[in-house]
Structures are given as structure tokens and as C-alpha cells.
Write a protein that holds these residues in place. Structure first.
Motif, PDB file in Angstrom:
ATOM      1  N   LYS A 142       0.632  -1.086  -0.085  1.00 43.80           N
ATOM      2  CA  LYS A 142      -0.352  -0.200   0.027  1.00 43.80           C
ATOM      3  C   LYS A 142       0.820   1.796   0.098  1.00 43.80           C
ATOM      4  CE  LYS A 142      -3.846  -1.591   2.030  1.00 43.80           C
ATOM      5  NZ  LYS A 142      -4.117  -2.903   2.682  1.00 43.80           N
ATOM      6  N   HIS A 146       0.159   3.491  -3.090  1.00 46.83           N
ATOM      7  CA  HIS A 146       0.452   5.024  -2.601  1.00 46.83           C
ATOM      8  C   HIS A 146       1.345   5.791  -3.254  1.00 46.83           C
ATOM      9  CE1 HIS A 146       0.342   8.878  -0.301  1.00 46.83           C
ATOM     10  NE2 HIS A 146       0.953   8.943   0.423  1.00 46.83           N
ATOM     11  N   ARG A 153      -4.278  11.168  -3.617  1.00 45.48           N
ATOM     12  CA  ARG A 153      -4.192  10.069  -2.588  1.00 45.48           C
ATOM     13  C   ARG A 153      -4.750  10.711  -1.405  1.00 45.48           C
ATOM     14  NH1 ARG A 153      -4.970   5.722  -0.403  1.00 45.48           N
ATOM     15  NH2 ARG A 153      -3.437   5.808   1.240  1.00 45.48           N
ATOM     16  N   THR A 156      -0.769  10.661   3.820  1.00 41.38           N
ATOM     17  CA  THR A 156      -0.847   9.421   4.130  1.00 41.38           C
ATOM     18  C   THR A 156       1.129   9.212   5.302  1.00 41.38           C
ATOM     19  OG1 THR A 156      -1.733   8.177   2.647  1.00 41.38           O
ATOM     20  CG2 THR A 156      -0.378   6.514   3.544  1.00 41.38           C
ATOM     21  N   CYS A 196      -9.715   2.510  11.894  1.00 44.63           N
ATOM     22  CA  CYS A 196     -10.385   3.383  11.205  1.00 44.63           C
ATOM     23  C   CYS A 196     -10.441   3.833  12.606  1.00 44.63           C
ATOM     24  CB  CYS A 196     -11.779   3.874  10.803  1.00 44.63           C
ATOM     25  SG  CYS A 196     -12.395   5.487  10.987  1.00 44.63           S
ATOM     26  N   GLU A 251      -3.290   6.613   7.008  1.00 42.23           N
ATOM     27  CA  GLU A 251      -4.046   7.507   6.152  1.00 42.23           C
ATOM     28  C   GLU A 251      -5.238   8.448   6.567  1.00 42.23           C
ATOM     29  OE1 GLU A 251      -4.800   5.049   2.815  1.00 42.23           O
ATOM     30  OE2 GLU A 251      -7.379   6.058   2.559  1.00 42.23           O
ATOM     31  N   LYS A 256     -16.629  10.841   3.725  1.00 39.78           N
ATOM     32  CA  LYS A 256     -17.263  10.490   2.229  1.00 39.78           C
ATOM     33  C   LYS A 256     -18.524  10.572   2.552  1.00 39.78           C
ATOM     34  CE  LYS A 256     -15.021   5.616   3.079  1.00 39.78           C
ATOM     35  NZ  LYS A 256     -14.901   4.182   3.438  1.00 39.78           N
ATOM     36  N   ASP A 265     -18.217   4.428  -1.114  1.00 41.17           N
ATOM     37  CA  ASP A 265     -17.101   4.587  -1.574  1.00 41.17           C
ATOM     38  C   ASP A 265     -17.320   3.773  -2.624  1.00 41.17           C
ATOM     39  OD1 ASP A 265     -16.101   1.927  -1.004  1.00 41.17           O
ATOM     40  OD2 ASP A 265     -14.624   2.874   0.414  1.00 41.17           O
ATOM     41  N   ASP A 334      -9.867   1.866  -6.312  1.00 41.59           N
ATOM     42  CA  ASP A 334     -10.987   1.814  -5.463  1.00 41.59           C
ATOM     43  C   ASP A 334     -11.574   2.990  -5.342  1.00 41.59           C
ATOM     44  OD1 ASP A 334     -11.639  -1.047  -4.370  1.00 41.59           O
ATOM     45  OD2 ASP A 334     -10.583  -0.859  -2.932  1.00 41.59           O
ATOM     46  N   LEU A 336     -12.086   7.239  -3.388  1.00 40.40           N
ATOM     47  CA  LEU A 336     -13.351   7.966  -2.660  1.00 40.40           C
ATOM     48  C   LEU A 336     -13.690   8.663  -2.631  1.00 40.40           C
ATOM     49  CD1 LEU A 336     -10.486   7.922   0.159  1.00 40.40           C
ATOM     50  CD2 LEU A 336     -12.393   6.512   0.325  1.00 40.40           C
ATOM     51  N   CYS A 346      -8.679   5.806  -3.298  1.00 43.09           N
ATOM     52  CA  CYS A 346      -8.196   4.125  -2.213  1.00 43.09           C
ATOM     53  C   CYS A 346      -6.866   3.602  -2.387  1.00 43.09           C
ATOM     54  CB  CYS A 346      -9.898   3.863  -1.356  1.00 43.09           C
ATOM     55  SG  CYS A 346      -9.534   3.239   0.170  1.00 43.09           S
ATOM     56  N   GLU A 347      -7.322   2.320  -3.208  1.00 42.56           N
ATOM     57  CA  GLU A 347      -6.064   1.743  -3.019  1.00 42.56           C
ATOM     58  C   GLU A 347      -6.387   1.011  -4.823  1.00 42.56           C
ATOM     59  OE1 GLU A 347      -7.642  -2.002  -0.768  1.00 42.56           O
ATOM     60  OE2 GLU A 347      -6.715  -0.415   1.345  1.00 42.56           O
TER      61      GLU A 347
END
Lengths: 378, 400
Positions: A142, A146, A153, A156, A196, A251, A256, A265, A334, A336, A346-347
Motif C-alpha cells: 500500500k 500510495h 491520494r 499518508t 479506523c 492515512e 465520504k 465508496d 477503489d 473515495l 483509496c486502493e
């Protein structure tokens, strides 16, 4: 217009999938091929790939098309990846352990595939691989992904793997991000270990799809299909203590947008530069992965509430993200969508194309993948 | 021809289910309330088989919390505008605690958007809330109060009023509603605190004195709150209040005692989430005595003492209370109900008005559950899947 010969070559080309032959992924892919009147793709088991150190790839004939799919959920595959990556601690089913060594194993396995491909290229017994093995290794990191995705992004940082230093880094990062951050394993996917984390008025909250299993002083974490909220500082400490040494990033949380009262998302599958397949992932939790009981949102409602322009921005960003891996022909991105600002990545998921029953213009994801013109992209 | 129509309401849905038996076949029609729904007809080998399946389906629906469409709790009485007491249901299942409400008093909820004209006729219930990076709750409510739709609003939902500062209480919102009570002429139901864990933990929610709402809205029928910290019911008299719901992680004994001294002669639905000591829930069975004595709320049909860590003690006392002879539904769900409490409930009266018993989310063993199932009452004895076998809920780290 395609000539008949071209069409035939597409259909006749032998297709191989490196995957878990027992998995729904591989079986669905094979069924899709049959449905399209194509030959049934062969499956080369990740277990054999690792055990033979790549030699079993030799059975794949020249001119074949090769797709790399997930190694699946089998304990023995995961153990052999960890061993290949230099680790000697193996997880029970669902346990979050040795992610760093597992990642090193994935990198080694991808090197095997890449070496084989280079040898084939020289020997004129060429094959066509849908994905560049090295790209998949990047997607599973990741932090590396990033950096490739900047500036699209959220903010992060890479966390130290030493517990106290990482704890301090999380706190100071949270302080400068309004108190809310995601703490994610650097090398994992499927929401595994994603937390989170929030501090407010001296209180802490950690939301994750995690189950803590305590056995004396021994603390083990398991991926759970149930997202829950931890507020007891001892639980939060226990979770982070297990995850931090395996490598993590922090991150900034993004507020959202909502659909029908819930946050969402987007998972967008980009195939050959086209972002046709889009899924709205809607959830009352900040973790929206669909296997966690979250639901696919309504596409019409999405257009109605955020507007077609914003959705198109998301598709464009997904295409841009996928294009950072120019020789890998498809991935699951993904996106956001913040309430007010432009979308963010996101990813990027190497194996993010398993979305049964999702269609765009009548085609499933696997049908679109099977029908890409394998020869045209080399 | 046999026919049965059932309805279901909670804070996520409002739906109907109808079955008609016709010789060797039956037809099921179901859907959202107010729609025609969809129908399915099934034919059986003979009339007996059809009847057997008909009975089986009805019994399964009743266990899930459906009630007869013409029963007292679903009926609206002579006044078609009156809210059925069924519409006061908060949430049924533990899983729903994590979701924002989708319906309130049987009507669809939408987040208020000042850029869109609100629906007329009170069909939609609007929710007003802040996000952690915005403070829209009060400004949006002010905006709404200036519209014509405010005069027709039957229900209002106040969501997260705090934004990211969990230390704020809703007194500003309460004041605003009270100041505009004349404009909100049709208002019958208020939900103060549709706040989920992701927004603010239930035990972190700062409540405040809800007395001013009771005073300013003499026609209010339902007041639902979430959050126990600093909750006060400063006005203990209301002639028309039919439903009072206090959801919390811990309800202070003083609040329970206040309710025990209150005069709510029309109250039909009383739901208290008593919680645990850990979050300030310091009440005990003694504090509930005035409620259980049965004279306090002569109209009570539903009593919920939920999310309670001393529910075993309540079970032991409630089976012999005068109140249990008069209510239709007893709800002891979401708490720490063990075999001890379950065995006590075997003495529930089965020849009176009591029909429904909700024991969803319990820690009883199968032996006691089996005994309870024999009672001629409609019981929800379900457990969320994660309570049964944790192993099945584990998934593996890497898949995509």
C-alpha cells in the motif's frame, strides 16, 4: 471490423489461470469462458507454483494467455507463501499474522513468473500475460502504491514497525488530521487489519473487522466478518501491538459522501483503459468492503444524488490509477468520493475483479476480461 | 378461503405480507406499505398440504415480529391519521444498532438538503445532522422551519448534532424546535439522537433536558431519544404522549425514577434501554417498581426494558407483576438474559393479554430456549449469528 481469423485466434488461444482451482473465482471464470463458447481455461495451482519454484509453468504451451488470480484462502498456500518469504510463524485460518513475510512470498512468486516469462520471450515460445507480475507486487504494497498515485491520494505516512514509535506517530498524525485516521497494514487486502482510529476529548475509538482472541498473555487477531467498534484502551492497544510490527501505514480519513443516508465508496474495475464496471459500496461503517455484509448501492441513485459529472470524474481517476501500471490490463480501483472535494484513490487491487453478477452493457467483468484482444496489447 | 394480512414496522422498514389459501394452493403478496407489492402462488399436492404450509409461513412471520394488520397495535383507530403503536418500534435486532434509521413512524427518512424542495404532505420525515467536517444540523433545521413543509411535518429526526465534538449537547436544537412549536403544528413524533457508533459512540452522546419538548408540544405522541449521559425528563406531565423511548448504553437511575413519578396517562409504548454501570446505568429493579405496579400507565401495551445487564432480576420480578397481566408485548431483548432469567420467564401468564415476547440477543442455552418455545406466546428467541459460533465469522486476510 475484425477478420474471422482474428476472432478465431482469440477464441482458440489457450488460456491459463494461476489461482486456487477450488475457488469460486476460478470456477466462475471457467464457467464464463464456457458461456462465451471459449475453451475452458486451465488452472495452475499457486501451491504447485510455489512448490516447484516456478518450474510447473513450463507446462503452459507457447502462445497461451495467462491470467494471475488470487492464491485464495487456503491455510497451506498462505503458509507456503510465508515460508517462501522467509517467515516461520504461520497463521490459523483467518488470523492476521506474518503479513510482511507473506508479502515477501508474493514478491518471490511473482519473480518466478516474471523470470519464466523472460525466458519464454527469448526462446520464441512466447506467452501473453494479462498482468505484469511486478505490478501485482506493487499493488500488494500500500505504501508503494500510495506514492505511485500521488497527488490523488489522502495524506499518508509510513509507520515505524517499532511499537512505541509507531504509537507516537499515529497520535501526532491523528492530531494533524482532525483526530481521525485509518491505520492499515501495509501488506494486506480485503479490509484485513484495516482500522479506523479516532481520538477525541481523551477518548479513543477503533473501528475494525477484527476479533481479539486472548489466551493468557498471548493476543491473537482474527479477521471477522463483523465490523465492530472498540473503545476500551486495552483492546485498542492489543490490536495495534499485533499489527504494527507487520508493517502499517496511517492515512488521513476522508469524509465520504452519502447515499440514502449511508456512506459509500466506489469499486471500479478498469479493463484495457475502460472503466465500465462500477460498484457502489454502501455501509454504515467506515469500512465498506462487500464481504462484510455491506451492500451494493443503487447506480441510478448514485447518478441522481452526486451527479453524472462527479461519477465520470471517478471513472477518469480510476482509469488514471490503472494506467500507472501500463502493461497490466485490468485491476480493481477503489475510489473515495469526499462530500465536497474531488475524488481520491483509496486502493488499487490486483485481484479486485471478482464481482459476480455485475454487468456493464450486459457483460460481466469476467466476460469483458475474457474478450479483450489478448494479442493486441503485447 | 382463508386469508391473513400481517404488517411489520421498525426503524428500517414498513411492509406488509398477505397470504390467501385457495384449495390446494396459496398466494403470498408482500412489499412496502403503500405499494401493491408482488405476488407468488404455490400449488401443493392437496388442500391439506397447502393448509399446512400456510400455517407454517404465518407462524414464521409472527416469530419475526409481524403482527396482524387489524390487531390493536397495528390499528390506527377511527382517525386514519393516528399513528399505530406498532409504528413506535425502535429497532428489533442487535445488528440495527449500527445503522441510521431508514424509517420513522413508518415513513421514509431522508437527510434534509437545503438545495432541494422538501416533499409536501408530511410523507417524508427529514433528518437533520452534522458531519464530522461540517456543522449542518442547526442551519439546515432553521432552513427547513422556514418552508411550508414544516407545517405539515408529522415527524422529525435529529441526527448527530455534535459534528466531531462529542461534548456538545442538543440544547440548541431543543430550543429551536420549541421556539417554532407553532409552525410545527402537525408534529407528532420526534427522534432526538439518530446517531450511530461511527458518528459518536452511544455512551459518548451528551443528552440534555427533554422536558421543554414535552411542554412545548402538547400534541406530541412519540418522543424517542438516544444517549444516556445528562438525559433529564424535566417535565413529567403530558396528556397525549403515547410513546417514550430512551435508548442508551447506561440510563441513570434518576431518569427511571422520574418516569416512575410521571403522569403520561396516554402512554402505550415505554421503552428504556437500561444499559450497564460502566456507562452510568445505575438503576435497579427497585427503581422500576412504580412502572411494574401497573397503575401508572393504564394504556400501556408495550414495555421494553432492553439492553440491560440485570435483566435476569427483572425477569424474576416481572412475571408476578400486575403490569404483565395488562400489556401485549414484553421486550427484554439486547440484554444479558441467561438461563436464570429464562427459567423465570417460564411462569409468564399465557391466558391474559400478553402475546409477544422479544428475547432477541440472549445468553440462554438451548435447553431453556426449548422450554420457552413451548409457551403459547409469540417469542423472538433469536441470537445474532456472531453469538453462536465465532469461527464461522472469521475470514482470511488476503483475497484481492
Amino acid at each position: 471490423m475484425q477478420s474471422d481469423a482474428e476472432k478465431r485466434s482469440r477464441i482458440d488461444r489457450e488460456c491459463w489461470v494461476i489461482g486456487d482451482p477450488e475457488s469460486r473465482r476460478v470456477q466462475d471464470f471457467q464457467r464464463s469462458a464456457i458461456g462465451l463458447g471459449m475453451r475452458v481455461p486451465n488452472c495452475l495451482d499457486w501451491n504447485d507454483l510455489i512448490a516447484s519454484e516456478g518450474r510447473c509453468l513450463e507446462q503452459i504451451p507457447p502462445l497461451a494467455r495467462v491470467r494471475i488470480d488470487s492464491f485464495g484462502q487456503r491455510c497451506e498456500t498462505i503458509a507456503s507463501l510465508i515460508e517462501l518469504g522467509g517467515g516461520d510463524v504461520f497463521p490459523k485460518r483467518g488470523q492476521v499474522l506474518s503479513l510482511d513475510h507473506q508479502y515477501q512470498g508474493i514478491v518471490r512468486a511473482m519473480e518466478m513468473v516474471e523470470c519464466w516469462r523472460c525466458r519464454r520471450l527469448e526462446s520464441k515460445h512466447d506467452v501473453i500475460i494479462d498482468q505484469v507480475p511486478g505490478d501485482l507486487a506493487v499493488m500488494f504494497d500500500k505504501w508503494a502504491t500510495h506514492q505511485l498515485m500521488l497527488p490523488y491520494r489522502p495524506k499518508t505516512v509510513l509507520l515505524p514497525t517499532e511499537i512505541d514509535a509507531a504509537g507516537q506517530a499515529i497520535q501526532s498524525f491523528a492530531d494533524c488530521c482532525g483526530g481521525r485516521v485509518f491505520v492499515k497494514p501495509r501488506y494486506a487486502s480485503s479490509a484485513s487489519g484495516v482500522c479506523c482510529y479516532r481520538t477525541q476529548r481523551g477518548r479513543q475509538q477503533l473501528i475494525a473487522a477484527i476479533e481479539i482472541d486472548r489466551c493468557g498473555d498471548d493476543i491473537r487477531l482474527f479477521n471477522s466478518l463483523r465490523v465492530r467498534s472498540f473503545t476500551n484502551p486495552a483492546d485498542i492497544d492489543a490490536i495495534l501491538r499485533v499489527l504494527i510490527p507487520q508493517g502499517m501505514i496511517a492515512e488521513a480519513a476522508v469524509s465520504k459522501a452519502r447515499l440514502d443516508g449511508e456512506r459509500f465508496d466506489l469499486r471500479i474495475v478498469v479493463i484495457d483503459g475502460k472503466a465500465d464496471h462500477l460498484v457502489v459500496r454502501q455501509s454504515p461503517w467506515p469500512i465498506t468492503n462487500l464481504h462484510l455484509g455491506n451492500r451494493r448501492g443503487d447506480l441510478e441513485l448514485l447518478y441522481d444524488s452526486v451527479g453524472i459529472d462527479r461519477v465520470n470524474d471517478c471513472r477518469q481517476l480510476a482509469i488514471h490509477a490503472a494506467a500507472q501500471f501500463p502493461r497490466t490490463r485490468y485491476s480493481g480501483v477503489d475510489i473515495l468520493l469526499p462530500r465536497v472535494n474531488p475524488p481520491l484513490v483509496c486502493e488499487v487491487n490486483a485481484f479486485g475483479d471478482f464481482l459476480p453478477n455485475l454487468t456493464a452493457s450486459g457483460k460481466t467483468v469476467y466476460a469483458s476480461i475474457l474478450q479483450i484482444d489478448a494479442g493486441a496489447f503485447v | 378461503m382463508d386469508r391473513r394480512e400481517l404488517v411489520f414496522m421498525d426503524s428500517t422498514s414498513n411492509k406488509f405480507w398477505r397470504i390467501e389459501l385457495n384449495g390446494d394452493s396459496h398466494t403470498v403478496t408482500f412489499g412496502r406499505a403503500g405499494t401493491d407489492g408482488q405476488s407468488k402462488t404455490k400449488t401443493f399436492a392437496d388442500a391439506d398440504a397447502a393448509k399446512k404450509d400456510y400455517d407454517k409461513l404465518i407462524s414464521a412471520k409472527l416469530k419475526k415480529g409481524y403482527v396482524d394488520a387489524d390487531s390493536a397495535s397495528a390499528a390506527t383507530g377511527e382517525d386514519a391519521d393516528a399513528l399505530p403503536v406498532l409504528a413506535f418500534r425502535s429497532i428489533l435486532k442487535e445488528d440495527d444498532v449500527g445503522h441510521n434509521a431508514k424509517t420513522f413512524i413508518g415513513k421514509r427518512i431522508a437527510d434534509y438538503d437545503p438545495n432541494k424542495k422538501p416533499t409536501a404532505g408530511g410523507k417524508t420525515v427529514y433528518r437533520f445532522r452534522s458531519d464530522w467536517d461540517s456543522q449542518d444540523c442547526v442551519p439546515n433545521l432553521k432552513h427547513f422551519l422556514e418552508t411550508d413543509a414544516a407545517r405539515e411535518a408529522v415527524g422529525i429526526v435529529i441526527g448527530n448534532w455534535t459534528g466531531d465534538d462529542t461534548g456538545t449537547d442538543p440544547s440548541e436544537v431543543i430550543e429551536l424546535l420549541c421556539q417554532n412549536s407553532k409552525r410545527l403544528a402537525a408534529l407528532k413524533a420526534i427522534y432526538l439522537g439518530d446517531i450511530i457508533s461511527e458518528e459518536c459512540e452511544m455512551s459518548w452522546i451528551q443528552q440534555s433536558d427533554i422536558g421543554p419538548l414535552l411542554k412545548a408540544f402538547p400534541n406530541l405522541e412519540l418522543l424517542r431519544t438516544r444517549g444516556g449521559e445528562n438525559l433529564k425528563i424535566g417535565h413529567l406531565k403530558h396528556d397525549n404522549l403515547r410513546g417514550l423511548i430512551c435508548e442508551s448504553g447506561g440510563l441513570r437511575a434518576e431518569v427511571v425514577r422520574q418516569i416512575g413519578r410521571s403522569k403520561f396517562p396516554a402512554l402505550e409504548h415505554l421503552e428504556l434501554w437500561l444499559g450497564t454501570d460502566e456507562y452510568g446505568g445505575d438503576s435497579s429493579v427497585e427503581d422500576l417498581q412504580p412502572i411494574l405496579s401497573g397503575d401508572l400507565f393504564p394504556q400501556l401495551k408495550y414495555l421494553g426494558l432492553r439492553n440491560c445487564d440485570f435483566v435476569d432480576d427483572i425477569a424474576a420480578v416481572i412475571v408476578n407483576s400486575p403490569l404483565i397481566q395488562r400489556i401485549e408485548t414484553l421486550d427484554l431483548s439486547l440484554g444479558v438474559l441467561t438461563d436464570e432469567g429464562g427459567r423465570a420467564l417460564l411462569s409468564l401468564p399465557t391466558d391474559g393479554t400478553l402475546q409477544h415476547v422479544n428475547l432477541h440477543f440472549n445468553y440462554m442455552t438451548n435447553d431453556v430456549i426449548k422450554e420457552l418455545k413451548k409457551l403459547p406466546l409469540k417469542m423472538d428467541l433469536s441470537k445474532p449469528s456472531h453469538m453462536d459460533q465465532d469461527d464461522e465469522w472469521r475470514f482470511v486476510a488476503v483475497g484481492e
